[in-house]
Design a protein around this motif. Structure first.
Motif, PDB file in Angstrom:
ATOM      1  N   CYS A   1       0.552   3.341   3.573  1.00 29.67           N
ATOM      2  CA  CYS A   1       1.085   3.148   4.926  1.00 29.67           C
ATOM      3  C   CYS A   1       2.384   2.022   4.760  1.00 29.67           C
ATOM      4  CB  CYS A   1      -0.147   2.301   5.625  1.00 29.67           C
ATOM      5  SG  CYS A   1      -0.487   0.622   5.192  1.00 29.67           S
TER       6      CYS A   1
ATOM      7  N   CYS B   1      -6.868  -1.678   1.900  1.00 27.65           N
ATOM      8  CA  CYS B   1      -5.706  -2.077   2.709  1.00 27.65           C
ATOM      9  C   CYS B   1      -6.246  -2.424   4.118  1.00 27.65           C
ATOM     10  CB  CYS B   1      -4.985  -0.769   2.940  1.00 27.65           C
ATOM     11  SG  CYS B   1      -3.332  -1.315   3.960  1.00 27.65           S
TER      12      CYS B   1
ATOM     13  N   ALA C   1       2.478   8.650   0.319  1.00 31.19           N
ATOM     14  CA  ALA C   1       2.579   8.527   1.961  1.00 31.19           C
ATOM     15  C   ALA C   1       3.073   9.929   2.338  1.00 31.19           C
ATOM     16  CB  ALA C   1       3.507   7.507   2.318  1.00 31.19           C
TER      17      ALA C   1
ATOM     18  N   SER D   1      -4.453  -2.970   6.636  1.00 32.67           N
ATOM     19  CA  SER D   1      -3.773  -2.233   7.704  1.00 32.67           C
ATOM     20  C   SER D   1      -4.234  -0.637   8.163  1.00 32.67           C
ATOM     21  CB  SER D   1      -2.201  -2.073   7.433  1.00 32.67           C
ATOM     22  OG  SER D   1      -1.560  -1.405   8.140  1.00 32.67           O
ATOM     23  N   CYS D   2      -4.498   0.255   6.674  1.00 30.56           N
ATOM     24  CA  CYS D   2      -4.760   1.535   7.032  1.00 30.56           C
ATOM     25  C   CYS D   2      -6.274   1.773   6.434  1.00 30.56           C
ATOM     26  CB  CYS D   2      -4.006   2.465   6.210  1.00 30.56           C
ATOM     27  SG  CYS D   2      -3.856   2.415   4.548  1.00 30.56           S
TER      28      CYS D   2
ATOM     29  N   CYS E   1       0.739  -1.166  -0.153  1.00 29.69           N
ATOM     30  CA  CYS E   1      -0.082   0.117  -0.107  1.00 29.69           C
ATOM     31  C   CYS E   1       0.817   1.328   0.022  1.00 29.69           C
ATOM     32  CB  CYS E   1      -0.965   0.101   1.383  1.00 29.69           C
ATOM     33  SG  CYS E   1      -1.576   1.623   1.645  1.00 29.69           S
TER      34      CYS E   1
END
Ligand SMILES: [Zn+2]
Length: 274
Positions: free
Chosen positions: A74, A95, A227, A97-98, A71
């Motif tokens: 993140c 994603c 990012a 995670s994020c 991603c």
């Protein structure tokens, strides 16, 4: 690509362009941008709109590409099955995670070939640029030429893989909204340049450049990984503030050589670029 993913990417870019404008503009066009954003949102299906709105409440970067199976926002690895699903583009992939909405970034046209630069002990502009990435005497008279000169410099220094693609992508961004400010500075940029950190080339024109009808003398050309999109907004605000004094601009524009220009730009942005 799925039409909804295209709309989401367009929406994401417009949100960030509006935020950039908010950092550097006079605010006159905020209503116009907000209306365009609402119009794009209305084109999304209910599921995509709900996910986007939820993410947007937390962070203005709600959509991110997948680069090298990670991603771009993140940095977490995306399972291969999800990468494939994003590539097919039939349904929304987030994603794990994020939570951001992911798209296959295979077709992105510019990448940073230098990789991460060691930032240890570096301060201010030094974290993103260097004496090798400044030009004290841009020859171009218009923005496409100025972006071209700085893109060539980035390519020569192995920071990017294609100057031509940078020019095309930066000009596409300019077409949506000019990056010239009232302070004689322009901020052309390409977002989604993955593989390294924020990388910036700085150029000065002694005679001035016609930036879509506005004259500018100082140009910051930036390669922005997703990012650091939020940080880039602060960067623009900080540089705009640094150059709001006419005497500072005059000093920088008069720089005689690369070493002199680099020293002056660093010195006058240091207070704001913490
Ligand atoms: Zn993520």
């Amino acid at each position: 690509m799925n039409e909804e993913i295209s709309t989401l990417k367009e929406l994401q870019e417009l949100v960030l362009i509006r935020d950039e404008y908010f950092q550097t503009g006079d605010g006159d066009r905020m209503d116009e941008f907000n209306a365009k954003i609402e119009n794009l949102k209305s084109k999304l299906g209910p599921q995509a709109r709900t996910i986007f709105n939820r993410l947007y409440q937390r962070n203005h970067v709600a959509v991110a590409g997948i680069t090298n199976n990670c991603c771009a926002a993140c940095g977490m690895t995306v399972p291969v099955a999800n990468v494939q699903m994003a590539r097919v583009g039939e349904r929304i992939v987030c994603c794990a995670s994020c939570g951001r909405i992911l798209y296959a970034a295979d077709e992105e046209t510019v990448s940073n070939v230098k990789g991460k630069v060691d930032q240890d002990g570096k301060v201010g502009l030094e974290r993103f640029s260097s004496v090798k990435l400044v030009m004290p005497d841009l020859k171009a008279k218009d923005r496409v030429g100025a972006i071209g000169e700085l893109a060539e410099l980035l390519e020569t220094n192995d920071c990017i893989d294609s100057a031509d693609n940078v020019v095309a992508a930066a000009m596409a961004r300019e077409e949506i909204l000019s990056t010239a400010t009232d302070n004689d500075v322009a901020f052309p940029h390409v977002r989604g340049v993955e593989g390294g950190g924020l990388t910036i080339a700085v150029g000065v024109s002694k005679k001035g450049i016609d930036w879509g009808g506005v004259k500018v003398h100082i140009v910051f050309l930036s390669m922005i990984p997703v990012a650091v999109s939020a940080y880039y907004l602060r960067f623009m605000g900080a540089v705009t503030k640094s150059f709001c004094k006419p005497n500072v601009r005059e000093l920088v524009i008069a720089a005689q050589d690369e070493a002199n220009l680099w020293r002056l730009v660093q010195k006058h942005t240091r207070t704001e670029l913490k």
